[in-house]
Write an enzyme that holds these catalytic residues in place. Structure first.
Site, mmCIF file in Angstrom:
data_model
loop_
_atom_site.group_PDB
_atom_site.id
_atom_site.type_symbol
_atom_site.label_atom_id
_atom_site.label_comp_id
_atom_site.label_asym_id
_atom_site.label_seq_id
_atom_site.Cartn_x
_atom_site.Cartn_y
_atom_site.Cartn_z
ATOM 1 N N TYR A 236 0.981 -1.091 0.023
ATOM 2 C CA TYR A 236 -0.065 -0.049 0.124
ATOM 3 C C TYR A 236 0.880 1.200 -0.080
ATOM 4 O O TYR A 236 0.652 2.196 -0.771
ATOM 5 C CB TYR A 236 -1.053 -0.021 1.149
ATOM 6 C CG TYR A 236 -1.914 1.039 1.381
ATOM 7 C CD1 TYR A 236 -3.009 1.149 0.611
ATOM 8 C CD2 TYR A 236 -1.665 2.355 2.424
ATOM 9 C CE1 TYR A 236 -3.927 2.384 0.858
ATOM 10 C CE2 TYR A 236 -2.401 3.160 2.252
ATOM 11 C CZ TYR A 236 -3.349 3.471 1.451
ATOM 12 O OH TYR A 236 -4.235 4.427 1.645
ATOM 13 N N LYS B 210 1.395 4.209 -2.974
ATOM 14 C CA LYS B 210 0.819 5.669 -2.663
ATOM 15 C C LYS B 210 2.204 6.504 -3.204
ATOM 16 O O LYS B 210 2.037 7.364 -3.588
ATOM 17 C CB LYS B 210 0.253 5.850 -1.476
ATOM 18 C CG LYS B 210 -0.979 5.033 -1.183
ATOM 19 C CD LYS B 210 -2.030 5.424 -2.081
ATOM 20 C CE LYS B 210 -3.485 4.941 -1.773
ATOM 21 N NZ LYS B 210 -4.473 5.261 -2.619
HETATM 22 P P1 NAD Z 1 -12.780 2.887 1.419
HETATM 23 O O1 NAD Z 1 -12.340 1.455 1.075
HETATM 24 O O2 NAD Z 1 -13.712 3.431 2.184
HETATM 25 O O3 NAD Z 1 -13.545 3.182 -0.375
HETATM 26 C C1 NAD Z 1 -12.790 2.813 -1.415
HETATM 27 C C2 NAD Z 1 -14.023 2.726 -2.446
HETATM 28 O O4 NAD Z 1 -13.018 2.518 -3.644
HETATM 29 C C3 NAD Z 1 -14.998 1.776 -2.333
HETATM 30 O O5 NAD Z 1 -16.389 2.151 -2.688
HETATM 31 C C4 NAD Z 1 -14.416 0.473 -3.362
HETATM 32 O O6 NAD Z 1 -15.352 -0.212 -3.675
HETATM 33 C C5 NAD Z 1 -13.954 1.382 -4.526
HETATM 34 N N1 NAD Z 1 -12.961 0.542 -5.164
HETATM 35 C C6 NAD Z 1 -11.992 -0.326 -4.669
HETATM 36 N N2 NAD Z 1 -11.457 -0.889 -5.786
HETATM 37 C C7 NAD Z 1 -12.098 -0.543 -6.884
HETATM 38 C C8 NAD Z 1 -11.733 -0.722 -8.162
HETATM 39 N N3 NAD Z 1 -10.873 -1.627 -8.556
HETATM 40 N N4 NAD Z 1 -12.268 0.094 -9.142
HETATM 41 C C9 NAD Z 1 -13.470 0.897 -8.976
HETATM 42 N N5 NAD Z 1 -13.743 1.405 -7.406
HETATM 43 C C10 NAD Z 1 -12.846 0.597 -6.479
HETATM 44 O O7 NAD Z 1 -11.701 4.061 1.310
HETATM 45 P P2 NAD Z 1 -11.285 5.392 1.642
HETATM 46 O O8 NAD Z 1 -11.040 5.451 3.010
HETATM 47 O O9 NAD Z 1 -12.558 5.932 1.269
HETATM 48 O O10 NAD Z 1 -10.085 5.705 0.685
HETATM 49 C C11 NAD Z 1 -10.361 6.540 -0.769
HETATM 50 C C12 NAD Z 1 -8.896 6.947 -1.290
HETATM 51 O O11 NAD Z 1 -8.125 7.559 -0.250
HETATM 52 C C13 NAD Z 1 -7.963 5.572 -1.529
HETATM 53 O O12 NAD Z 1 -7.339 5.658 -2.719
HETATM 54 C C14 NAD Z 1 -7.072 5.122 -0.211
HETATM 55 O O13 NAD Z 1 -6.117 4.543 -0.615
HETATM 56 C C15 NAD Z 1 -6.881 6.924 0.097
HETATM 57 N N6 NAD Z 1 -6.670 7.097 1.495
HETATM 58 C C16 NAD Z 1 -7.468 6.634 2.523
HETATM 59 C C17 NAD Z 1 -7.114 6.842 3.815
HETATM 60 C C18 NAD Z 1 -7.739 6.468 4.973
HETATM 61 O O14 NAD Z 1 -7.199 6.835 6.135
HETATM 62 N N7 NAD Z 1 -9.234 5.961 4.955
HETATM 63 C C19 NAD Z 1 -5.848 7.592 4.235
HETATM 64 C C20 NAD Z 1 -5.012 7.919 2.924
HETATM 65 C C21 NAD Z 1 -5.514 7.601 1.893
#
Ligand code: NAD
Length: 267
Positions: free
Chosen positions: A163, A167
């Site tokens: 992961y 990123k």
């Molecule tokens: P989440 O898991 O709650 O939501 C992610 C969404 O992406 C889900 O609805 C999932 O179905 C969809 N998804 C997954 N694989 C997919 C694919 N192959 N095609 C289309 N859709 C797909 O995650 P989140 O916390 O809302 O994170 C959103 C973004 O922010 C991600 O890229 C994550 O890595 C990044 N992020 C999150 C955090 C955190 O603390 N939650 C921190 C840093 C970065």
């Protein structure tokens, strides 16, 4: 109807991937509130949630549509962009938000799990960036491409090796794309959330607890202790920053990956 804001000066047609829940959903709703038309994407398992979101965006008086696609599949990404352009009229802002997490020590990590994380988080972002850029170049009016990186693009977390690497890759890709596409009037930037209370962190917390022998909630509490502003982030914290990236106010900014983490890591 939402209260008018400065960002409503120039409504744009936006596509947000991974928008059925969490950060993507908050971004879609915030950009609709800003006055933009917003197409939303997710995988087929989340079709109902996506349709519900389309209804909420339309209730704000904006155009919206749902495009089911797995962002790691090139043909599906191309169809998603074609459909968005057919539904909204153009693609002006692409937000490559979809991502997945995988918690495991590097010594135990299976190469297939490495590939899975990379295929969504890095290949998927590349495909969304490239397909959107081709469409924007065809339109001839520039555009804004925005990707989901993370605090781990600056300081990886142990047990989140692939992961973190994915990123870090998004940060590099964002810089290269910004260099190549500036001549077309396209800016490319990424957002780097810290610890956001979404389903993704529920999963990370659960898996870290299993790996470290902790109680449920302990991992989140441990990592949250390092947040200067003293609280876990909510998706709307990230959406506010993406609203700026999608607005004319950020027109002179490109190639940047900015942390929006409440003060965990300082660049
Ligand atoms: P989440 O898991 O709650 O939501 C992610 C969404 O992406 C889900 O609805 C999932 O179905 C969809 N998804 C997954 N694989 C997919 C694919 N192959 N095609 C289309 N859709 C797909 O995650 P989140 O916390 O809302 O994170 C959103 C973004 O922010 C991600 O890229 C994550 O890595 C990044 N992020 C999150 C955090 C955190 O603390 N939650 C921190 C840093 C970065």
């Amino acid at each position: 109807m939402a209260t008018p804001t400065k960002n409503q000066e120039k409504p744009r047609n936006v596509l947000v991937t991974g928008a059925a829940r969490g950060i993507g959903r908050a971004i879609a709703l915030r950009l609709a509130e800003d006055g933009h038309n917003v197409a939303v994407n997710d995988v087929s398992a989340n079709r109902d949630a996506l349709q519900g979101l389309v209804g909420e965006i339309r209730d704000q008086g904006r155009r919206s549509s749902a495009a089911i696609a797995d962002v790691s599949q090139q043909g599906e990404v191309e169809d998603m962009v074609t459909q968005t352009v057919a539904d909204l009229g153009s693609l002006d802002v692409m937000i490559a938000n979809a991502g997945i997490a995988h918690v495991q020590s590097l010594l135990e990590l299976d190469a297939d799990d490495w590939d899975k994380v990379m295929s969504v988080n890095l290949r998927g972002v590349f495909l969304c960036y490239q397909t959107a850029a081709k469409q924007m170049i065809k339109q001839g009016n520039g555009g804004k491409i925005i990707g989901a990186a993370s605090i781990v693009a600056y300081r990886p977390f142990a047990l989140l090796g692939p992961y973190s690497a994915s990123k870090w890759g998004v940060r590099g890709l964002t810089q290269a794309a910004a260099m190549e596409w500036a001549r077309h009037g396209i800016t490319v930037n990424a957002y780097c959330p810290g610890i956001v209370g979404t389903d993704m962190w529920e999963l990370i917390d659960e898996k870290l607890a299993a790996e470290e022998g902790w109680q449920k909630g302990e991992a989140l509490k441990t990592y949250s202790g390092a947040i200067a502003l003293g609280r876990v982030s909510v998706p709307e914290d990230v959406a506010s920053y993406v609203s700026y990236l999608a607005s004319p106010d950020s027109d002179y900014m490109t190639g940047q990956s900015v942390m929006i983490d409440g003060g965990i890591q300082f660049s």
